[in-house]
Design a protein around this motif. Sequence first.
Motif, PDB file in Angstrom:
ATOM      1  N   LEU A  45      -2.553  53.626  25.986  1.00 20.52           N
ATOM      2  CA  LEU A  45      -2.008  53.434  24.640  1.00 20.52           C
ATOM      3  C   LEU A  45      -0.511  53.148  24.646  1.00 20.52           C
ATOM      4  O   LEU A  45      -0.008  52.432  23.785  1.00 20.52           O
ATOM      5  CB  LEU A  45      -2.321  54.638  23.762  1.00 20.52           C
ATOM      6  N   LYS A  46       0.213  53.681  25.620  1.00 18.91           N
ATOM      7  CA  LYS A  46       1.650  53.399  25.704  1.00 18.91           C
ATOM      8  C   LYS A  46       1.863  51.912  26.032  1.00 18.91           C
ATOM      9  O   LYS A  46       2.678  51.238  25.400  1.00 18.91           O
ATOM     10  CB  LYS A  46       2.308  54.277  26.760  1.00 18.91           C
ATOM     11  N   ALA A  47       1.123  51.390  27.013  1.00 17.67           N
ATOM     12  CA  ALA A  47       1.217  49.968  27.353  1.00 17.67           C
ATOM     13  C   ALA A  47       0.760  49.108  26.182  1.00 17.67           C
ATOM     14  O   ALA A  47       1.328  48.039  25.925  1.00 17.67           O
ATOM     15  CB  ALA A  47       0.391  49.669  28.602  1.00 17.67           C
ATOM     16  N   LEU A  48      -0.241  49.579  25.465  1.00 13.67           N
ATOM     17  CA  LEU A  48      -0.735  48.859  24.298  1.00 13.67           C
ATOM     18  C   LEU A  48       0.357  48.750  23.233  1.00 13.67           C
ATOM     19  O   LEU A  48       0.592  47.678  22.677  1.00 13.67           O
ATOM     20  CB  LEU A  48      -1.968  49.583  23.742  1.00 13.67           C
ATOM     21  N   ALA A  49       1.035  49.853  22.963  1.00 16.48           N
ATOM     22  CA  ALA A  49       2.111  49.839  21.966  1.00 16.48           C
ATOM     23  C   ALA A  49       3.226  48.873  22.365  1.00 16.48           C
ATOM     24  O   ALA A  49       3.833  48.242  21.496  1.00 16.48           O
ATOM     25  CB  ALA A  49       2.665  51.248  21.778  1.00 16.48           C
ATOM     26  N   GLU A  50       3.467  48.744  23.645  1.00 16.18           N
ATOM     27  CA  GLU A  50       4.559  47.886  24.113  1.00 16.18           C
ATOM     28  C   GLU A  50       4.306  46.401  23.881  1.00 16.18           C
ATOM     29  O   GLU A  50       5.247  45.619  23.862  1.00 16.18           O
ATOM     30  CB  GLU A  50       4.829  48.153  25.588  1.00 16.18           C
ATOM     31  N   VAL A  51       3.037  45.989  23.699  1.00 13.16           N
ATOM     32  CA  VAL A  51       2.765  44.561  23.506  1.00 13.16           C
ATOM     33  C   VAL A  51       2.861  44.129  22.048  1.00 13.16           C
ATOM     34  O   VAL A  51       2.894  42.937  21.762  1.00 13.16           O
ATOM     35  CB  VAL A  51       1.408  44.116  24.103  1.00 13.16           C
ATOM     36  N   TYR A  52       2.918  45.081  21.117  1.00 14.61           N
ATOM     37  CA  TYR A  52       2.985  44.745  19.692  1.00 14.61           C
ATOM     38  C   TYR A  52       4.397  44.932  19.146  1.00 14.61           C
ATOM     39  O   TYR A  52       5.069  45.913  19.458  1.00 14.61           O
ATOM     40  CB  TYR A  52       2.029  45.636  18.878  1.00 14.61           C
ATOM     41  N   ALA A  53       4.808  44.015  18.278  1.00 15.70           N
ATOM     42  CA  ALA A  53       6.058  44.178  17.538  1.00 15.70           C
ATOM     43  C   ALA A  53       5.872  45.314  16.536  1.00 15.70           C
ATOM     44  O   ALA A  53       4.749  45.589  16.089  1.00 15.70           O
ATOM     45  CB  ALA A  53       6.409  42.882  16.804  1.00 15.70           C
ATOM     46  N   GLU A  54       6.956  45.959  16.180  1.00 20.34           N
ATOM     47  CA  GLU A  54       6.884  47.088  15.251  1.00 20.34           C
ATOM     48  C   GLU A  54       6.234  46.699  13.928  1.00 20.34           C
ATOM     49  O   GLU A  54       5.494  47.474  13.328  1.00 20.34           O
ATOM     50  CB  GLU A  54       8.284  47.642  15.011  1.00 20.34           C
ATOM     51  N   ASP A  55       6.492  45.476  13.452  1.00 20.99           N
ATOM     52  CA  ASP A  55       5.955  45.025  12.163  1.00 20.99           C
ATOM     53  C   ASP A  55       4.760  44.078  12.317  1.00 20.99           C
ATOM     54  O   ASP A  55       4.448  43.306  11.415  1.00 20.99           O
ATOM     55  CB  ASP A  55       7.049  44.356  11.340  1.00 20.99           C
TER      56      ASP A  55
END
Length: 145
Positions: free
Chosen positions: A21-31
């Motif tokens: 999930l950490k790597a997953l979060a890193e591929v998406y922009a905050e918005d």
Amino acid sequence: MGEARDVMDRLTDAVTGSPDLKALAEVYAEDAVAITPDGGEIHGRDHIVEYWRQMTDAVPEGTFETVYAYEIGDTAIDEGFFSGKNTGPIQLPSGESLPATQKEVRIRGVDFATVRDGRIVSYRLYFDQLEFLEQLGLLPDELSA
């Protein structure tokens, strides 16, 4: 390989095999905005990661078999088969959850990821929800093939 293809491949790696999930979060922009058949329109990285967490909890060792992979400008497109065994609870839109069915699934899907500055800003996922539910044994008899 361009930036969009690289980011899409990192997304696939983050949600399959041993989900990260950490790597997953890193591929998406905050918005970022994601559109999915079962979650509708999802706004923001944290909500998108939560969507994927529910999917990876339900099918924690899922795999993705690529049939076609494209990159056109700032957008990567994948078509393939998501497969795995449902060993975790299935979250419903109502907030309720169903117990794991212990059934194998294999569904064809297509996803599009538009990337800016190394992160996904727009993501669209398409798969047949009825096929997914049928493979899980969750459709009423009158809707099953």
